[in-house]
Design an enzyme around this catalytic site. Structure first.
Site, PDB file in Angstrom:
ATOM      1  N   GLY A  84       0.798  -1.229   0.000  1.00 46.03           N
ATOM      2  CA  GLY A  84       0.000   0.000   0.000  1.00 46.03           C
ATOM      3  C   GLY A  84       0.828   1.276   0.000  1.00 46.03           C
ATOM      4  O   GLY A  84       0.310   2.351   0.263  1.00 46.03           O
ATOM      5  N   GLY A  86       2.655   2.151  -2.729  1.00 47.34           N
ATOM      6  CA  GLY A  86       2.826   2.597  -4.110  1.00 47.34           C
ATOM      7  C   GLY A  86       3.988   1.998  -4.873  1.00 47.34           C
ATOM      8  O   GLY A  86       4.534   2.657  -5.761  1.00 47.34           O
ATOM      9  N   ALA A  89       3.161   2.021  -8.665  1.00 49.31           N
ATOM     10  CA  ALA A  89       3.168   3.368  -9.262  1.00 49.31           C
ATOM     11  C   ALA A  89       4.596   3.905  -9.352  1.00 49.31           C
ATOM     12  O   ALA A  89       4.971   4.516 -10.364  1.00 49.31           O
ATOM     13  CB  ALA A  89       2.300   4.313  -8.431  1.00 49.31           C
ATOM     14  N   ASP A 131      -1.976   7.422  -7.015  1.00 49.45           N
ATOM     15  CA  ASP A 131      -0.674   6.814  -6.732  1.00 49.45           C
ATOM     16  C   ASP A 131       0.388   7.281  -7.725  1.00 49.45           C
ATOM     17  O   ASP A 131       1.504   7.654  -7.333  1.00 49.45           O
ATOM     18  CB  ASP A 131      -0.765   5.280  -6.778  1.00 49.45           C
ATOM     19  CG  ASP A 131      -1.531   4.694  -5.600  1.00 49.45           C
ATOM     20  OD1 ASP A 131      -2.176   5.467  -4.878  1.00 49.45           O
ATOM     21  OD2 ASP A 131      -1.488   3.464  -5.414  1.00 49.45           O
TER      22      ASP A 131
HETATM   23  C1  MEV Z   1      -4.522   2.823  -3.513  1.00 52.30           C
HETATM   24  O1  MEV Z   1      -3.290   3.339  -3.080  1.00 52.30           O
HETATM   25  C2  MEV Z   1      -5.567   3.879  -3.376  1.00 52.30           C
HETATM   26  C3  MEV Z   1      -6.973   3.445  -3.768  1.00 52.30           C
HETATM   27  O2  MEV Z   1      -7.808   4.577  -3.506  1.00 52.30           O
HETATM   28  C4  MEV Z   1      -7.056   3.062  -5.229  1.00 52.30           C
HETATM   29  C5  MEV Z   1      -6.872   4.255  -6.170  1.00 52.30           C
HETATM   30  O3  MEV Z   1      -7.083   5.387  -5.777  1.00 52.30           O
HETATM   31  O4  MEV Z   1      -6.529   3.981  -7.330  1.00 52.30           O
HETATM   32  C6  MEV Z   1      -7.454   2.290  -2.932  1.00 52.30           C
END
Ligand code: MEV
Length: 289
Positions: A84, A86, A89, A131
């Site tokens: 989580g 990134g 990205a 991201d």
């Molecule tokens: C992921 O880091 C964030 C979410 O909101 C997905 C997105 O915004 O693409 C869960």
């Protein structure tokens, strides 16, 4: 000859999931980077183990930037993957920049973010774009899907800790889960989205004033909303409990949730280091924005 590009890690301060459905959110770049190197090769080759999605995202980005995907690709990252913060990205932004250099093209932050979005779609199905915007721009950004992200000027320093609760579920599935909640319970979701919008306002005010205590309260409130959407886990709540017990000002899920990282706000740098030390078993590290 090798060509190199970099992308930042990211943490979402307020608004994950809500941003997918058009709400505003705020994210921060974190000072852990992914570095991608590319050089010409007879066909697409990787000097690391990678799955089908990564191969497809890489091919799309290389073709878009360089016109073909005949490159060898290397990657080094200080970011945990699938947590989580990134990783995907930052990889896509770093790759876009490296490919841009190989193709002799200059590339600004907005263009790198836009190209990386092509790769993010492969990984996440329906990403908001927050991201890749953070991985490219860094700093603190106010974000709304489809709009140019706005840099937020900070009125003081903010001291964060990130701790990893363990492997999270795939972002794509978690996003679909929240989308089903939204469709199944539109009134409840609508009220939560309204609360999230209010939290974004409060967070902006706190960031601009340098008011860490207010920001910490907003982070806790955002975590409550995310927990109501089914995105918290016992490990996430354990980490939050330890951090708040040690004097953190706020702590929340960051990113898709269902595991992954917890973003913690400390009152000062020394306390941030202390909390990171207490959360050593969770791979915690501290940084200042
Ligand atoms: C992921 O880091 C964030 C979410 O909101 C997905 C997105 O915004 O693409 C869960």
């Amino acid at each position: 000859m090798w060509f190199e590009g970099e992308g930042y890690g990211k943490a979402i301060l307020i608004g994950e999931h809500f941003v997918v459905h058009g709400a505003r959110g705020i994210g921060i770049g974190i000072p852990l980077k992914t570095v991608v190197r590319v050089r010409r090769a007879p066909s697409l080759a990787f000097s690391f183990q990678c799955g089908d999605l990564l191969k497809e995202a890489t091919g799309r980005i290389l073709e878009r930037v360089a016109g073909d995907a005949d490159f060898e690709v290397r990657v080094e990252s200080g970011l945990p993957a699938g947590a989580g913060v990134g990783w995907s990205a930052s990889y896509c932004v770093a790759l876009a920049r490296a490919a841009g250099k190989a193709a002799g093209k200059g590339m600004g932050d907005a263009e790198a973010a836009e190209i990386a979005f092509e790769g993010e779609k492969v990984f996440h199905g329906n990403p908001s774009g927050i991201d890749n915007a953070l991985a490219s721009h860094g700093g603190a950004l106010l974000f709304r899907k489809g709009e140019r992200p706005e840099a937020v000027a900070l009125g003081g320093k903010f001291h964060f800790v990130i701790a990893n609760s363990g492997k999270k579920g795939p972002t794509r599935e978690l996003v679909e889960m929240v989308s089903s909640f939204r469709e199944g319970k539109p009134e409840e979701y609508g009220a939560m989205e309204e609360a999230e919008g209010w939290l974004v306002e409060k967070a902006l005010e706190a960031l601009r004033k340098g008011d860490a205590e207010a920001l910490g309260r907003v982070m806790d409130n955002n975590n409550e909303l995310l927990a109501r959407l089914g995105l918290s886990t016992p490990k996430i709540e354990e980490i939050r409990g330890i951090a708040l017990g040690e004097g953190a000002l706020g702590a929340k899920i960051t990113g898709a949730g269902g595991g992954g990282c917890v973003l913690i706000l400390a009152p000062d740098a020394a306390k941030a280091r202390e909390i990171a030390g207490k959360l050593g078993d969770f791979g915690a590290f501290s940084f200042t924005l």
